[in-house]
Design a protein around this motif. Structure first.
Motif, PDB file in Angstrom:
ATOM      1  N   LYS A   1      60.158  31.512  -9.977  1.00 36.03           N
ATOM      2  CA  LYS A   1      61.488  30.913 -10.005  1.00 36.03           C
ATOM      3  C   LYS A   1      61.639  29.750  -9.028  1.00 36.03           C
ATOM      4  CE  LYS A   1      65.208  33.282 -10.240  1.00 36.03           C
ATOM      5  NZ  LYS A   1      66.279  34.281  -9.941  1.00 36.03           N
ATOM      6  N   GLU A   2      60.974  29.844  -7.891  1.00 35.90           N
ATOM      7  CA  GLU A   2      61.100  28.790  -6.875  1.00 35.90           C
ATOM      8  C   GLU A   2      60.058  27.683  -7.044  1.00 35.90           C
ATOM      9  OE1 GLU A   2      58.121  31.719  -5.246  1.00 35.90           O
ATOM     10  OE2 GLU A   2      60.027  31.832  -6.373  1.00 35.90           O
ATOM     11  N   GLU A   3      59.181  27.812  -8.031  1.00 41.24           N
ATOM     12  CA  GLU A   3      58.105  26.837  -8.213  1.00 41.24           C
ATOM     13  C   GLU A   3      58.492  25.738  -9.195  1.00 41.24           C
ATOM     14  OE1 GLU A   3      54.348  29.845  -7.226  1.00 41.24           O
ATOM     15  OE2 GLU A   3      54.700  29.195  -9.301  1.00 41.24           O
ATOM     16  N   TRP A   4      57.673  24.727  -9.231  1.00 43.19           N
ATOM     17  CA  TRP A   4      57.955  23.498  -9.973  1.00 43.19           C
ATOM     18  C   TRP A   4      58.043  23.675 -11.481  1.00 43.19           C
ATOM     19  CZ3 TRP A   4      52.820  20.249  -9.359  1.00 43.19           C
ATOM     20  CH2 TRP A   4      51.725  21.063  -9.606  1.00 43.19           C
ATOM     21  N   GLY A   5      58.918  22.872 -12.071  1.00 43.16           N
ATOM     22  CA  GLY A   5      58.969  22.732 -13.512  1.00 43.16           C
ATOM     23  C   GLY A   5      58.257  21.460 -13.932  1.00 43.16           C
ATOM     24  N   GLY A   6      58.570  20.983 -15.134  1.00 45.74           N
ATOM     25  CA  GLY A   6      57.909  19.790 -15.651  1.00 45.74           C
ATOM     26  C   GLY A   6      58.171  18.561 -14.813  1.00 45.74           C
ATOM     27  N   ILE A   7      59.424  18.354 -14.395  1.00 45.06           N
ATOM     28  CA  ILE A   7      59.738  17.154 -13.616  1.00 45.06           C
ATOM     29  C   ILE A   7      59.022  17.183 -12.283  1.00 45.06           C
ATOM     30  CG2 ILE A   7      61.619  15.977 -12.400  1.00 45.06           C
ATOM     31  CD1 ILE A   7      63.385  16.720 -14.843  1.00 45.06           C
ATOM     32  N   GLY A   8      58.946  18.344 -11.656  1.00 45.89           N
ATOM     33  CA  GLY A   8      58.201  18.451 -10.405  1.00 45.89           C
ATOM     34  C   GLY A   8      56.735  18.112 -10.582  1.00 45.89           C
ATOM     35  N   ALA A   9      56.157  18.544 -11.696  1.00 44.73           N
ATOM     36  CA  ALA A   9      54.742  18.243 -11.964  1.00 44.73           C
ATOM     37  C   ALA A   9      54.544  16.754 -12.212  1.00 44.73           C
ATOM     38  CB  ALA A   9      54.256  19.054 -13.166  1.00 44.73           C
ATOM     39  N   TRP A  10      55.431  16.153 -13.005  1.00 48.62           N
ATOM     40  CA  TRP A  10      55.305  14.713 -13.260  1.00 48.62           C
ATOM     41  C   TRP A  10      55.464  13.918 -11.963  1.00 48.62           C
ATOM     42  CZ3 TRP A  10      59.317  15.784 -17.595  1.00 48.62           C
ATOM     43  CH2 TRP A  10      58.664  16.323 -18.707  1.00 48.62           C
ATOM     44  N   ALA A  11      56.386  14.330 -11.120  1.00 48.68           N
ATOM     45  CA  ALA A  11      56.586  13.635  -9.847  1.00 48.68           C
ATOM     46  C   ALA A  11      55.347  13.759  -8.963  1.00 48.68           C
ATOM     47  CB  ALA A  11      57.815  14.190  -9.129  1.00 48.68           C
ATOM     48  N   TRP A  12      54.792  14.952  -8.900  1.00 48.52           N
ATOM     49  CA  TRP A  12      53.618  15.196  -8.057  1.00 48.52           C
ATOM     50  C   TRP A  12      52.437  14.333  -8.513  1.00 48.52           C
ATOM     51  CZ3 TRP A  12      48.667  17.172  -8.829  1.00 48.52           C
ATOM     52  CH2 TRP A  12      47.990  17.631  -7.702  1.00 48.52           C
ATOM     53  N   ALA A  13      52.252  14.223  -9.805  1.00 42.14           N
ATOM     54  CA  ALA A  13      51.124  13.440 -10.318  1.00 42.14           C
ATOM     55  C   ALA A  13      51.321  11.941 -10.108  1.00 42.14           C
ATOM     56  CB  ALA A  13      50.889  13.753 -11.788  1.00 42.14           C
TER      57      ALA A  13
END
Length: 421
Positions: A224-236
């Motif tokens: 629940k506290e971990e990244w979704g799609g936007i977090g992954a796109w931002a990280w990359a």
């Protein structure tokens, strides 16, 4: 600070994707709300200097957005490797250099690869660069037969020939109107772009993208506290920055991260988290991006979490239909980019993204920029259509719909030249 409704207008189009939600397009129905003060900490301490912002307020805002909105990255990656798989010194009729770089991320003995398409002006020794995702493959951004077509899953888009979730030759160059690459090159800027589907496919399935590299044994979805799609796109985007920051023909001090729509949300979060980005451009990013959530205008937190349950962290769902309980709002996401240049843009017909909410977010973020002596948006009255405000914090609303246009890029390039020259 308390915000009061000053004007009213009605937009008749209903844009909800789910029948149980009815979008509000009437200013008279925007609720009265308390907007959090970006210069007051959660413990009510006033922030009076840029140093106290950096030491006290910025870290707690980062922590909140990370844990409650976009989600935490579950650990660090093991490594990343870059390989130039194609290059030319005579692209765009001889005006530019082109490189295609394969980036391979390693984590837990698993890998994920994506391609960075890079154009650089030939006559500039160390060029500033716009860095951002594209929606339908690198080959769509310009009609260049040398661009490699991705094999990654894609959203279908029959208007540009994408069916069966497969990218093909048929769509080559059909999104060139969104990029203005020749104009960038003429202004002395380069472009680095990535197909976002190679990072994380835009669907409610966490088995075949970046997230799966970080899973513990037996894990199928982020916690629940971990990244979704936007977090992954931002990280990359930061992993792409790892490459361009070490390219000797790129000026790493002038890399501007750009994004449109959902990818504008990712660009804002990437810019907030990674201070190597010299500036950030958000184009029609709307709910969860630049638009104030508490206005409940157009797309809302409940609607975005219902329609795209994989974009944000699971924790963000607790604010469905409860935006008033959020101790932050999106102006504080924008403020996390301070004192670096920030451009927020809207489109008049894109009421789903709440142009007024995007403008007010930039206006209220200006208080933080002022701590650093940087100019922003001085009035809460929206500018006229096609009448940009171009300070360190910039804003425009243009005619037209949800898109990226030549007009947008004219403003972004002009602003970037002024900010980074």
């Amino acid at each position: 600070m308390r915000y009061y409704i000053l004007s009213a207008f009605v937009i008749l189009a209903l844009q909800t994707m789910n029948a149980q939600f009815v979008a509000n397009y009437e200013e008279s129905k925007v609720p009265e709300f308390d907007l959090p003060d970006p210069l007051t900490t959660f413990s009510k301490k006033q922030i009076l200097t840029s140093s106290s912002w950096n030491e006290l307020r910025r870290p707690e805002l980062i922590n909140f957005f990370e844990s409650q909105v976009f989600g935490k990255v579950p650990g660090t990656f093991d490594g990343i490797a870059f390989e130039v798989v194609e290059e030319s010194n005579s692209a765009l009729g001889g005006l530019a250099k082109r490189r295609q770089i394969k980036a391979t991320i390693t984590k837990n003995s698993k890998t994920l690869s994506f391609l960075i398409l890079l154009y650089l002006p030939k006559e500039v020794s160390r060029a500033p660069v716009f860095l951002g995702y594209n929606f339908h493959g690198n080959h769509t951004v310009i009609n260049d037969p040398a661009i490699i077509i991705s094999k990654a899953w894609s959203l279908n888009n029959e208007s540009i020939g994408i069916t069966n979730h497969t990218l093909t030759e048929e769509s080559r160059g059909l999104r060139s109107g969104r990029w203005a690459i020749s104009r960038m090159i003429e202004a002395g800027f380069g472009l680095a772009t990535i197909y976002y589907g190679e990072i994380d496919p835009d669907k409610n399935d966490f088995t075949d993208g970046l997230h799966s590299l970080f899973y513990t044994e037996g894990q199928k979805r982020p916690a629940k506290e971990e990244w979704g799609g936007i977090g992954a796109w931002a990280w990359a985007l930061s992993r792409a920055m790892d490459y361009v920051a070490n390219d000797k023909e790129v000026d790493k001090s002038r890399v501007i991260v750009f994004g449109h729509s959902r990818l504008g949300k990712a660009a804002l979060w990437a810019g907030a988290m990674d201070e190597r980005f010299a500036g950030v451009i958000s184009n029609d990013s709307g709910c969860g991006g630049a638009a104030l959530s508490k206005r409940k205008f157009g797309e809302t937190v409940a609607q975005i979490n219902e329609n795209f349950p994989y974009w944000f962290s699971g924790n963000f769902k607790k604010y469905n239909n409860a935006e008033e309980e959020l101790p932050v709002d999106q102006h504080e996401l924008l403020a996390l980019i301070a004192p670096r240049p920030l451009y927020v843009a809207s489109a008049k017909e894109d009421q789903w993204a709440d142009p007024k909410g995007e403008f007010l977010s930039a206006y209220y973020a200006t208080a933080v920029y002022s701590l650093f002596g940087e100019a922003g948006i001085s009035s809460n009255k929206m500018p006229g259509v096609n009448s940009p405000i171009q300070n360190t914090v910039a804003y425009h609303i243009r005619t037209g719909k949800h898109d990226v246009t030549e007009y947008d890029w004219e403003q972004y390039i002009k602003w970037a030249v002024e900010q980074f020259d």
